[in-house]
Every structure is written in C-alpha cells, then in structure tokens.
Design a protein around this motif. Structure first.
Motif, PDB file in Angstrom:
ATOM      1  N   GLY A 189       0.717  -1.226  -0.219  1.00 47.25           N
ATOM      2  CA  GLY A 189       0.148   0.012  -0.023  1.00 47.25           C
ATOM      3  C   GLY A 189       1.024   1.260  -0.028  1.00 47.25           C
ATOM      4  O   GLY A 189       0.096   2.587   0.006  1.00 47.25           O
ATOM      5  N   MET A 190       2.179   1.113   0.046  1.00 47.02           N
ATOM      6  CA  MET A 190       2.930   2.328  -0.009  1.00 47.02           C
ATOM      7  C   MET A 190       3.751   2.657  -1.381  1.00 47.02           C
ATOM      8  O   MET A 190       3.880   1.508  -2.003  1.00 47.02           O
ATOM      9  N   TYR A 191       3.690   3.604  -1.730  1.00 49.56           N
ATOM     10  CA  TYR A 191       4.350   4.106  -3.089  1.00 49.56           C
ATOM     11  C   TYR A 191       4.667   5.383  -3.201  1.00 49.56           C
ATOM     12  O   TYR A 191       4.724   6.205  -2.205  1.00 49.56           O
ATOM     13  N   MET A 192       5.739   5.824  -4.036  1.00 52.16           N
ATOM     14  CA  MET A 192       6.136   7.172  -4.098  1.00 52.16           C
ATOM     15  C   MET A 192       5.480   8.023  -5.038  1.00 52.16           C
ATOM     16  O   MET A 192       5.315   7.594  -6.437  1.00 52.16           O
ATOM     17  N   PRO A 193       4.932   9.195  -4.652  1.00 52.37           N
ATOM     18  CA  PRO A 193       4.077   9.841  -5.785  1.00 52.37           C
ATOM     19  C   PRO A 193       5.093  10.457  -6.601  1.00 52.37           C
ATOM     20  O   PRO A 193       6.023  10.679  -6.451  1.00 52.37           O
ATOM     21  N   THR A 194       4.698  10.669  -7.683  1.00 50.80           N
ATOM     22  CA  THR A 194       5.186  11.167  -9.102  1.00 50.80           C
ATOM     23  C   THR A 194       5.832  12.158  -8.696  1.00 50.80           C
ATOM     24  O   THR A 194       7.124  12.588  -9.023  1.00 50.80           O
ATOM     25  N   ALA A 195       5.029  13.319  -7.949  1.00 48.47           N
ATOM     26  CA  ALA A 195       5.770  14.789  -7.841  1.00 48.47           C
ATOM     27  C   ALA A 195       7.062  14.453  -6.943  1.00 48.47           C
ATOM     28  O   ALA A 195       7.868  15.213  -6.997  1.00 48.47           O
ATOM     29  N   LEU A 196       6.941  13.599  -5.858  1.00 49.27           N
ATOM     30  CA  LEU A 196       8.034  13.308  -4.987  1.00 49.27           C
ATOM     31  C   LEU A 196       8.865  12.815  -5.656  1.00 49.27           C
ATOM     32  O   LEU A 196      10.318  13.162  -5.550  1.00 49.27           O
ATOM     33  N   LYS A 197       8.798  11.749  -6.376  1.00 46.27           N
ATOM     34  CA  LYS A 197       9.922  11.011  -7.290  1.00 46.27           C
ATOM     35  C   LYS A 197      10.517  11.958  -8.199  1.00 46.27           C
ATOM     36  O   LYS A 197      11.775  12.011  -8.275  1.00 46.27           O
ATOM     37  N   ASN A 198       9.903  12.950  -8.887  1.00 41.30           N
ATOM     38  CA  ASN A 198      10.480  14.003  -9.757  1.00 41.30           C
ATOM     39  C   ASN A 198      11.345  15.074  -8.824  1.00 41.30           C
ATOM     40  O   ASN A 198      12.431  15.530  -9.423  1.00 41.30           O
ATOM     41  N   GLN A 199      10.937  15.478  -7.541  1.00 41.22           N
ATOM     42  CA  GLN A 199      11.593  16.147  -6.862  1.00 41.22           C
ATOM     43  C   GLN A 199      12.836  15.559  -6.537  1.00 41.22           C
ATOM     44  O   GLN A 199      13.847  16.089  -6.435  1.00 41.22           O
ATOM     45  N   GLU A 200      13.039  14.257  -6.191  1.00 40.31           N
ATOM     46  CA  GLU A 200      14.182  13.538  -5.728  1.00 40.31           C
ATOM     47  C   GLU A 200      14.953  13.357  -6.744  1.00 40.31           C
ATOM     48  O   GLU A 200      16.212  13.569  -6.734  1.00 40.31           O
ATOM     49  N   ILE A 201      14.518  13.056  -8.024  1.00 40.73           N
ATOM     50  CA  ILE A 201      15.237  12.885  -9.337  1.00 40.73           C
ATOM     51  C   ILE A 201      16.044  14.050  -9.592  1.00 40.73           C
ATOM     52  O   ILE A 201      17.168  14.436  -9.855  1.00 40.73           O
ATOM     53  N   ALA A 202      15.255  15.399  -9.325  1.00 36.69           N
ATOM     54  CA  ALA A 202      15.741  16.620  -9.657  1.00 36.69           C
ATOM     55  C   ALA A 202      16.946  16.995  -8.616  1.00 36.69           C
ATOM     56  O   ALA A 202      18.046  17.380  -9.242  1.00 36.69           O
ATOM     57  N   ALA A 203      16.792  16.630  -7.264  1.00 37.94           N
ATOM     58  CA  ALA A 203      17.597  17.121  -6.482  1.00 37.94           C
ATOM     59  C   ALA A 203      18.946  16.184  -6.703  1.00 37.94           C
ATOM     60  O   ALA A 203      20.350  16.713  -6.447  1.00 37.94           O
ATOM     61  N   ARG A 204      18.782  14.785  -7.183  1.00 38.70           N
ATOM     62  CA  ARG A 204      19.992  14.074  -7.389  1.00 38.70           C
ATOM     63  C   ARG A 204      20.745  14.293  -8.313  1.00 38.70           C
ATOM     64  O   ARG A 204      21.763  13.621  -8.508  1.00 38.70           O
ATOM     65  N   SER A 205      20.233  14.877  -9.266  1.00 38.91           N
ATOM     66  CA  SER A 205      20.756  15.011 -10.810  1.00 38.91           C
ATOM     67  C   SER A 205      21.848  15.949 -10.869  1.00 38.91           C
ATOM     68  O   SER A 205      22.293  16.466 -11.677  1.00 38.91           O
ATOM     69  N   LYS A 206      22.144  16.753  -9.567  1.00 38.18           N
ATOM     70  CA  LYS A 206      23.061  17.873  -9.684  1.00 38.18           C
ATOM     71  C   LYS A 206      24.268  17.318  -8.668  1.00 38.18           C
ATOM     72  O   LYS A 206      24.019  16.524  -7.744  1.00 38.18           O
ATOM     73  N   SER A 207      25.448  17.649  -9.077  1.00 35.67           N
ATOM     74  CA  SER A 207      26.859  17.623  -8.394  1.00 35.67           C
ATOM     75  C   SER A 207      27.382  18.981  -8.342  1.00 35.67           C
ATOM     76  O   SER A 207      27.507  19.596  -9.572  1.00 35.67           O
TER      77      SER A 207
END
Length: 697
Positions: A189-207
């Motif tokens: 019953g647990m999932y990662m919402p698309t908005a949260l996933k996109n936010q996480e990807i955006a944060a991790r896509s930077k060095s």
C-alpha cells in the motif's frame, strides 16, 4: 522418552534459529489462551494493553512454558537469574505485540490456513526453522528429510513431550506467517508519488562545487543571549509530549568487596604443597591426576616455549620429562607443572580435507576408502572435495582449510595433521564424520612442550565472607541516615558510586547484574531512606535513595536547563544569521565575513543531495539542501544548521544521470526495512500500555 532425548540431543542449534526468530520478532501468541485471565485485576494484573489485562497466572504460565521449551532444546535444568530476567522482558514484548496485532488481523481478515501450515513443514515452501532443525535431518547425512517431519507429526499425539514441543513450534510458524501477511499488505500500500519522485530525481541530478563560510554557534557568548522564563514555559507547553518520562530513581551507594585474604592465598598454596608429592611420583599418571584433582583440566596441547610464562620457561629449559616445577603463582592461582613430553613439531600447517558422512559408519568408511584409492591413482583432490565433501565451507575451495596453528582443530584432526608429514594422505574420524586429509605444507619443526598442570584457584573462604559481611553490617548500623552515610564516606575516604535513572523493571544497577532486590527497594521506599545490606557479584552494597521521579511529565523546572540551552542555540543562530545577512547587504565578500568571524572560506567539490556530511562542516543537511538548490553564481541567504550558520556560493553545477529504476528499487528496499523495523514500534506509540511486573518480580 525417546522423543525427549532426541530433542535434547539435537535441539541446541534450533534454539538459535527458532527462539531467535520468535522472540526477536515479538510475535509469539499465547499458547494457553487468547482471552483475558480470569484472575486479572488491579491486584494480579501484570500488563494492560489498550484495556486488555494480562494476569500474573497467565504471564507466569508463559514463562514456565518457555523455560520448559528451553530445557527440551538444551537439556539445561533451569535458567540463571539473568536469563530469567531476559525471558520476562521478551515475554512482556510478546504479550504487547500479540494484543496490538490480533486486533489488526481480525479487522483485515488475515488468517493462516492448515494447508499453509502443512506447506511450511512438508510442502514446497519449507520454513528454515524446520528445514534446518537437526531433529528432522537424516542422522547419517545431516540432510533434511521430510519423512522425519511426517513421522514426528504422526507420533506426537502419543507423546506429551513431543506434542508440547510441536505446539510451540507450530504457533511460532503461524504467527510469523500472520505478521508477514500483515506487513506485506502495508508494503504494497506504500508508493512514491510522482511529484515526490520527480523532486528527488531533480535533487539527485546535480553535483555542485561551492565555497562556504561557516560561523560556529559557540562564537556567540552566552552572556549576549537572554532566555526569559516565559519563553521556557511557552516552549514547554508546546512540546510537552517530548518530556514524558517513566518513573525513575537515583541512588548513591558504597560497596564492600568480598576478596580473598592472605589466609585464603595461604590455604591454596598449602593445598598444592600437600598434593605435589603424589603428583611428582613416577608411579602416578600426571594427566589422570590433574583431571581428578585440579581446578582446571588437562589441556593436552603441545606448546611453544614462548607460550609459557617466564618462570615456567626457566623450568622447561633445564627440565627432563617427569620433572615437576612448583608451587608457583600465576593467573590468581597456585600451580605445579609436570613435564609430560618434548616433541619436535611444526607450529603451523596447511591442509585440505574431504568430510564424508553417510547413513552408516561402514558406508562412510567404504566411500572414504574408495576416494582415497582414487586420489592415490591420480584423481584430483580438489574436484573430489567439491563433489563429495560434507563441509560446505571448505568444499567450495576444493577442501582447502588454509594455514592453521596447533590446537585450532578438534584433537583427532589436529593430531593427524601435526603428527604426520608434508604430502601425507591420511584418514581420521572425528565427531563430524570421516576426514580424508592431505597435509599440503608444514612450518619448520620446533621443540614443543606438553605439561600437565595442577591448579588451585584462589577464592575467598567462608570466614572471609563472614568478616566482610560484618564490616558492611556494622557500617549500615552506624550510618543509618544520609548525613551519617556521607560523613562516614568522607572521613573513611571511601568511594561513593551512583545509580542514575533506574527504571522500575531494571535488572542492572551500575556494574551489577541481577540487582532486582536493590531496584525493588528503591521503588518501595522514600527519598532519604537507607537500604539494608545487599549482596551482588561478590560485593555487599549499602545504598541511599536520593531522588524519586514518578511516571508522567517532567515539570518545567526540571527541564528548564535543557530548554534554555536549546533556545539559546536557536537565538544564537538567529543573531548570526541577521549579522551575516547585514554584512552581505552591505557588499561584504566571503573573505571579509570569514575574517570578521576568525574563520576561513571552505571549498567543497562534487557534493550531491545524497551526501550526509559536508567536508569542513560535518553533518549539516540544511547546508547540503541549500547547496544543491542555490543557482550557480548566486550567494545564498544565511543557512541555520546544527552547529553553525553558513553562507555559500555555488561555483559549478554538473548534471548527473539518475536512474528512475534504481530510485524505485531504493524506495522499495527502504519501504521493506521501514515496515519490518518500525511496524511494532508504530503500533506501540499509539497504544496505552501499563507494565506492573515490578509488583511480582
């Protein structure tokens, strides 16, 4: 009776597998009754979980059942006081988890069918606790045999011991299955919402590469910060839930150690002197004599000269076989040693082996002889080890055990390797089966010495015990008030010890184990009371109760220093942030700000959102977040962190490719871990639990 003996002889390994599983998961259900005890009530209630009462009879029955289960597995006659305390703690957790989980199972319709149970014990999905249980293994091969499970189940009803044992096992399996089903429902019953996933990807896509200046909160003097009484009270009222506490007690105490006296040491020496004549006789077998009389049994190892103490070395260098040295003092004991043998032997060896274990000894020997013939005719030893060895740890390496020193292996194996020579192919039998051993290499032969040592350990006598007790009792009688107690400690230059935040069900105080008597006294008496003389761990203890905190919320006065310190840190951060922001507004550079606060500009390269620490700053998640989210070339606003206030400038941003599949996998793994480890804790946080075990134990 036959089943009982099998369980006792084969169940030891099962304890580690099965009891660990059941107790650690906190999912053992009540074997006797799932309803409330008919004796439950205020006077006999041990636990109350959300209104469900557990009485002393029900709780003690559970302890007795698990003690009996332990006896069947280990053959032990009972548990130590420390083990009993641990068992009570575990059973408390079992009852709590049972009460919290059963309600959820019923609401959701979660159940385990008889078909599922059968599948776990004889079907295609056999539970590890069954599959690995020695009771259900072929005695010749050690391999799981489902037919032995079926035979056990068919015969258990005519053997009360087997019936009880199986009922415990079956309940564990059922309840683990229930727990897994419930957990799986939550996980799915647990999932990662698309908005949260996109936010996480955006944060991790930077060095990012950036410069920062950090100003420690400690640079602001406490005298510059004022926290009012109203601010403390306001914070307390808004965060009162964080100041909930258990009932605790604080004590001061002194100890009188029960230690051997000179008379006790003399008695040990006289004991060795009395026996040394017989021990020295050529007619006496020194090994048998040691095993019959010594506090420590004969070791039977050949040891290098360097392994002995200097005084024993001096004896060995001039001794011949049969000579006796002693009495001498070593390791808090008086000893006498007799030289049994001098052997030239390698100190270490490298060997490989094939462990054979068939259904009968004759079959095992026959296979071993056959394999030895093949090896002598040129067959590859390593290949045969991989195919036939019952030692999985070495079989995968072609039977290679690597280098080992004498004494590391069981005696029969050890003797075969160290009494043989390099290249030998030998066969020997141990408790594990028949070994085909190839001695690959041996270290250089060196003199080794075999000693039989008669040992008398030094212990205190009953006279010493009584003398120390009289001292403690006299001190307690003469110093029966806190004032006299402390004055006597000061005048006698005694060491006063402290027991802080003792909880009602604790078993340990300071360094003492099994100190329940002292804990119960602390909760049954009043502040300022002096204790009777207690005995723990070869020490007599006299205590003074100095503080009692009852269950509930700590008062604002009690936590005021803690709140004040926290609010000061917050105000320091606000003050520094305002100062730095003003400096930036006036055009100050990084270098100027750093100089003003007597610090330096730090440079960090390649920081990503997943990093925990910032070089030069430590664990500062707010600084990491600010660095990743600040545009390149822009100076950030002051960032309030754990240890200081920071301002930064991003010099460069690199794009990092982030795998969405990898992120999904990571989320799934984190979900599994969170549910598995936090489920019971989350249920407990919302539960009302009353623990009254201290009334009875």
């Amino acid at each position: 009776m036959a089943t009982l003996e099998k369980i006792r002889s084969k169940g030891g390994v099962f304890v580690a597998i099965f009891i660990g599983l059941a107790l650690a998961a906190f999912i053992l259900t009540d074997l006797m009754s799932s309803g409330p005890s008919i004796f439950s009530g205020n006077q006999t209630e041990v636990l109350n979980i959300n209104g469900k009462s557990i009485g002393i009879n029900e709780f003690q029955n559970k302890i007795s059942e698990m003690e009996e289960f332990n006896k069947l597995n280990t053959g032990a006659t009972g548990l130590t006081e420390e083990e009993t305390y641990s068992l009570r703690e575990q059973i408390k957790e079992m009852f709590i988890s049972q009460a919290l989980l059963e309600e959820r199972y019923e609401q959701l319709g979660i159940a385990v069918t008889s078909e599922e149970v059968l599948d776990m014990v004889t079907g295609r999905n056999i539970h590890p606790a069954i599959y690995q249980h020695p009771l259900f293994a072929d005695p010749g091969t050690g391999i799981f045999d489902p037919q032995r499970v079926m035979s056990f189940l068919q015969n258990k009803n005519v053997d009360p011991t087997a019936y009880f044992y199986w009922m415990v096992m079956e309940e564990q399996l059922i309840n683990e299955k229930l727990f897994i089903k419930y957990g799986n429902l939550l996980k799915k019953g647990m999932y990662m919402p698309t908005a949260l996933k996109n936010q996480e990807i955006a944060a991790r896509s930077k060095s990012v590469d950036f410069d920062f200046v950090g100003v420690r909160l400690s640079t602001v003097a406490d005298s510059l910060i004022t926290v009012s009484e109203k601010e403390v009270k306001d914070y307390y009222n808004k965060n009162k839930k964080y100041f909930k506490r258990e009932a605790t007690r604080d004590i001061e105490y002194i100890t009188f150690a029960i230690e051997p006296t000179d008379a006790d040491r003399t008695a040990a020496l006289e004991w060795v002197n009395k026996l040394i004549g017989d021990f020295s006789s050529p007619e006496v077998d020194p090994i048998q004599f040691v095993n019959l009389n010594s506090d420590i049994q004969y070791i039977g190892r050949n040891q290098r000269l360097a392994e002995f103490s200097s005084q024993v070395q001096d004896f060995i260098l001039s001794a011949k076989v049969g000579d006796v040295f002693g009495p001498y003092f070593e390791d808090n004991a008086y000893k006498a040693s007799r030289l049994v043998a001098i052997n030239n032997m390698p100190d270490s060896a490298r060997a490989r082996h094939i462990l054979i274990r068939e259904t009968t000894l004759d079959a095992t020997n026959a296979l071993a002889d056959s394999l030895m013939d093949l090896i002598r005719k040129g067959a590859d030893f390593a290949d045969l080890a991989r195919r036939y060895s019952q030692d999985p740890g070495s079989a995968i390496n072609g039977g290679d055990l690597g280098w080992f020193t004498e004494g590391m292996m069981v005696p029969e194996f050890n003797d075969a390797v160290f009494k043989g020579k390099t290249g030998d192919l030998v066969k020997t039998q141990t408790q594990y089966g028949i070994h085909i051993i190839n001695i690959q290499q041996q270290g250089p032969a060196t003199p080794k010495y075999n000693l039989a040592t008669l040992v008398r350990e030094i212990h205190y006598s009953s006279e010493t015990y009584q003398d120390v007790y009289r001292q403690a009792a006299r001190f307690a009688a003469d110093n029966n008030t806190p004032e006299k107690f402390n004055q006597a400690i000061e005048e006698g230059k005694l060491v006063k010890r402290y027991g802080r935040s003792i909880r009602e069900n604790d078993n340990y105080v300071g360094g003492f184990t099994s100190a329940r008597e002292l804990v119960r006294w602390a909760f049954e008496t009043n502040v300022g009371s002096m204790s009777p003389v207690f005995e723990f761990d070869d020490q007599f203890v006299i205590a003074n109760l100095v503080n009692a905190a009852e269950e509930g919320y700590a008062s604002v006065n009690e936590v005021s220093p803690q709140i004040t310190a926290y609010l000061k840190q917050q105000k320091k951060a606000e003050l520094l942030a305002a100062q730095i922001e003003a400096k930036l507004a006036s055009g100050a550079s990084f270098e100027t700000i750093a100089a003003d606060y007597n610090t330096e500009v730090e440079t960090v390269n390649g920081l990503s959102f997943s990093d925990i620490q910032v070089p030069g700053a430590g664990v500062e998640p707010a600084l990491v977040s600010a660095a990743v989210n600040t545009p390149a070339g822009q100076i950030s606003k002051p960032v309030k962190g754990n240890n200081g206030v920071y301002v930064l400038k991003v010099n460069n941003v690199e794009t990092v490719e982030v795998s969405e599949d990898l992120l999904n996998t990571e989320f799934a793994q984190n979900t599994l871990m969170t549910v598995d480890y936090q489920l019971i804790r989350a249920l407990r946080n919302d539960a009302e639990i009353k623990d009254r075990r201290a009334r009875f134990y």
